[in-house]
Each structure stands twice: as C-alpha cells, then as structure tokens.
Design a protein around this motif. Sequence first.
Motif, PDB file in Angstrom:
ATOM      1  N   TRP A 192       0.865  -1.188   0.000  1.00 37.52           N
ATOM      2  CA  TRP A 192       0.000   0.000   0.000  1.00 37.52           C
ATOM      3  C   TRP A 192       0.898   1.233   0.000  1.00 37.52           C
ATOM      4  O   TRP A 192       1.373   1.637  -1.044  1.00 37.52           O
ATOM      5  CB  TRP A 192      -0.959  -0.016   1.194  1.00 37.52           C
ATOM      6  CG  TRP A 192      -2.035   1.033   1.108  1.00 37.52           C
ATOM      7  CD1 TRP A 192      -2.219   2.092   1.949  1.00 37.52           C
ATOM      8  CD2 TRP A 192      -3.072   1.146   0.113  1.00 37.52           C
ATOM      9  NE1 TRP A 192      -3.284   2.850   1.542  1.00 37.52           N
ATOM     10  CE2 TRP A 192      -3.832   2.286   0.427  1.00 37.52           C
ATOM     11  CE3 TRP A 192      -3.422   0.387  -1.004  1.00 37.52           C
ATOM     12  CZ2 TRP A 192      -4.928   2.704  -0.341  1.00 37.52           C
ATOM     13  CZ3 TRP A 192      -4.515   0.786  -1.779  1.00 37.52           C
ATOM     14  CH2 TRP A 192      -5.247   1.931  -1.442  1.00 37.52           C
ATOM     15  N   SER A 236      -9.376   9.391   4.954  1.00 41.63           N
ATOM     16  CA  SER A 236      -8.192   8.601   5.306  1.00 41.63           C
ATOM     17  C   SER A 236      -7.383   8.293   4.060  1.00 41.63           C
ATOM     18  O   SER A 236      -7.920   8.224   2.950  1.00 41.63           O
ATOM     19  CB  SER A 236      -8.611   7.293   5.983  1.00 41.63           C
ATOM     20  OG  SER A 236      -7.503   6.442   6.188  1.00 41.63           O
ATOM     21  N   ASP A 246      -5.629   5.490   4.110  1.00 40.34           N
ATOM     22  CA  ASP A 246      -5.481   4.046   4.217  1.00 40.34           C
ATOM     23  C   ASP A 246      -6.428   3.319   3.273  1.00 40.34           C
ATOM     24  O   ASP A 246      -7.331   3.917   2.673  1.00 40.34           O
ATOM     25  CB  ASP A 246      -5.728   3.594   5.655  1.00 40.34           C
ATOM     26  CG  ASP A 246      -4.669   4.123   6.606  1.00 40.34           C
ATOM     27  OD1 ASP A 246      -3.519   4.289   6.164  1.00 40.34           O
ATOM     28  OD2 ASP A 246      -5.010   4.390   7.767  1.00 40.34           O
ATOM     29  N   ASN A 267     -11.671   6.260   2.280  1.00 39.59           N
ATOM     30  CA  ASN A 267     -10.668   6.861   1.409  1.00 39.59           C
ATOM     31  C   ASN A 267     -11.414   7.415   0.189  1.00 39.59           C
ATOM     32  O   ASN A 267     -12.135   6.684  -0.491  1.00 39.59           O
ATOM     33  CB  ASN A 267      -9.649   5.793   1.000  1.00 39.59           C
ATOM     34  CG  ASN A 267      -8.606   6.297   0.041  1.00 39.59           C
ATOM     35  OD1 ASN A 267      -8.927   6.749  -1.052  1.00 39.59           O
ATOM     36  ND2 ASN A 267      -7.352   6.195   0.431  1.00 39.59           N
TER      37      ASN A 267
END
Length: 365
Positions: free
Chosen positions: A42, A165, A167, A172
């Motif tokens: 990621w 976020s 993440d 997201n």
Amino acid sequence: MSASQRIQSVDLLRGVTIVAMILVNNPGTWSSVYAPLLHAEWHGLTPTDLVFPFFLFIVGISIYYAYKNKKGNIQTYKKIGIRSLKLIALGLFLRAFMPTFPFIQSWESFRFMGVLQRIGIVFFITAVLYLNYNWKVLLGIALGILLSYWLLLGFVPLPNGMAPSFDKVANNWSMYIDSIVLGGHMWKPDYDPEGILGTVSAIATCLLGVLIGKVLDKPIERKASILVAIGLLFLVVGYVFSLWFPINKALWSSSFVLVTAGYATVILAIIYYIVDVKHWHFGRVFKKVGMNAITIYFLSGFIAKSFYLIPVGEHSNIHSWLYSTFFQYDFLEAKLASLCYALVVVLFYLALGNYLYKKGIFIKV
C-alpha cells in the motif's frame, strides 16, 4: 516526433521502461517473486512502482516534441482523440477478451480501467492542455492537481460524515468514488489501482514530463546538470510532502507523483549526458524497443494471457508447461527460476524490437 527531432535518450528511457514493464508482468510464478519486482502493498515505493509513472512522464516529453509546432485546430484535436481512443480500445480489448478468449468477459466482472486506458485518457487531456496553455499555466495546473488531491483525500469529510483517510479503507475518497462510479467493475472488490482520482493525479505526472521536455529542447549549456537539479528538487519536495501525504502508487498520491518524476528526471539526465552529449553507444537495443513501445507492450500482454489460456494436456497451459519444463530444477531456487523465466520473455521482446527496427517497421498507435 520526427527522426531529426528525436532525443535519443528519451527513446532509450522509453525502451528501458517498457522492458521493465514486461519483466515485472511476466514471472514464472507469482508465488515466487523477489520483493523489488512487486508493487508496494500500500504505502511505500519499490523499483516496480517506478515503471508506470516513468512511462507517463515520457509520454509528456513526447507530447512536447510532437505538438510544439502544431496549432490547436480541429484536425490536431481529431488526431489526438483518435490516438487516445486507440489506446483505450487496446486496453479494453485485453480486459474484455482475454480471460475467456475468444469469448467476451461477462459484464458483471468487466473492468473499465487499466494501464492502457489510463495512458489514453492522460495523453488526451495533457495534449489538449499543452496546445492551449503556456508552460507557466501548465505548471500551475500540475501543482493545483497535486494540492487539491491532497486536500480532498486528507481533509474533506465524506458524504456520510466519515473522516477522510489515506489508508485502504472505505472512507478513502479515491476508493469511495471508484466504488460509486465503477461499482463491481474494478480490479478488486475494494479498489482499483488505475481508478478515477488516481488518473486525474496521473495527469500531473504527464504535465511534469511536458515541462521537462521544454527544458530538454532549450539551447542551454550544462543541460544535464540542470535536469539533475530539477530532479533532486522534485525528490526533496516529494519526500518531504510524503510526511503529510504518503507515497502510494495505488492512489497515485501527490508525493508519489513528485518522487517518481524526480527519479525519472535524474535518470533521464544521466542517459542524456551519456547518449546525447557524449554520443557514447549505450543501450541501443532498448532504444529500438522504445521506437515501438506501445505495440510491444500490447503484444506482451496479449501473448502472456494467451499462454495462460491455451491448455497443454489436462492440467496445464502453455505458460505453466514452459516454466515447469525449462526453468524448474532442484538446484535452482524458486524465485531465481521465476526471474529467469521473466528474463527470457524480456529477451524475446528485445529481439522483436530489434527486428522491427531493422525492417523499418514503426507502428504508431
């Protein structure tokens, strides 16, 4: 770009990038691959994560040279549009027909986005922008994209009130928009690495390539040193920016754009100095691949997927048969065997690029 206009180092870097794409896409087995030949899970950056942004960066340089003397008229826009549609169509072909070739993939699992689709979209928008604005405006657009992307993903609450976020989660913004617009037509159920917002951000990568093309074209001394300085500036700003917006290829984060453009510029500067300034004979085989980059990339994808689909016996296909027959030996470590298969595939396409070059065959897409 005509033969007289060509910057040899650009063709060479394009060829190296395509070869790198083929290398990382064709291991003997995905279960045994060295870490540098895989994408970051990621956040983070591996050598493999540099490949796609390098290519879009080079697309930007090519746009500068191809259209620097062109006017933004209907004929020019038509040619840009046709080329963009060809790239998108090739990407959709690989996605639609290959999983069950020659039968079309079911609509429920059809993926809209992909590498060639992103190249086509980014090429079209960047070329149109280049024909209508000067370098200062283009730089402003690129910076505007990067800052807006950061502000959206980092600070704007989602419609359901959830805090944003970076993440790999539902809140997201990039993944949220893909889930709304693309739905089940993504690479994975939860996200698509060639998604919508990431494609917008990728335009900034291409625009930075356009600006570097302008620097390459200037009749200035110590051009390689200037390019190195610009590349280092991109790297410093990108890595500092990553403290607030992590480097992430799947999101094509703003820091990812700057850092990858930095590496691309520094490497291009080194190759430019060796090939275009010193005129040392270096990497000609890669240059030959670079002259037919999209054609060779498309063929590599088509042939590789065909190898997975054409059966050999009851429990094998061409790919697994070739790998098990010629590369799997007790004395050869699994990851090394997998890499050796990929290297042989690379050698094949290097030979193909050399053959097309010798025959004077340059297929424009």
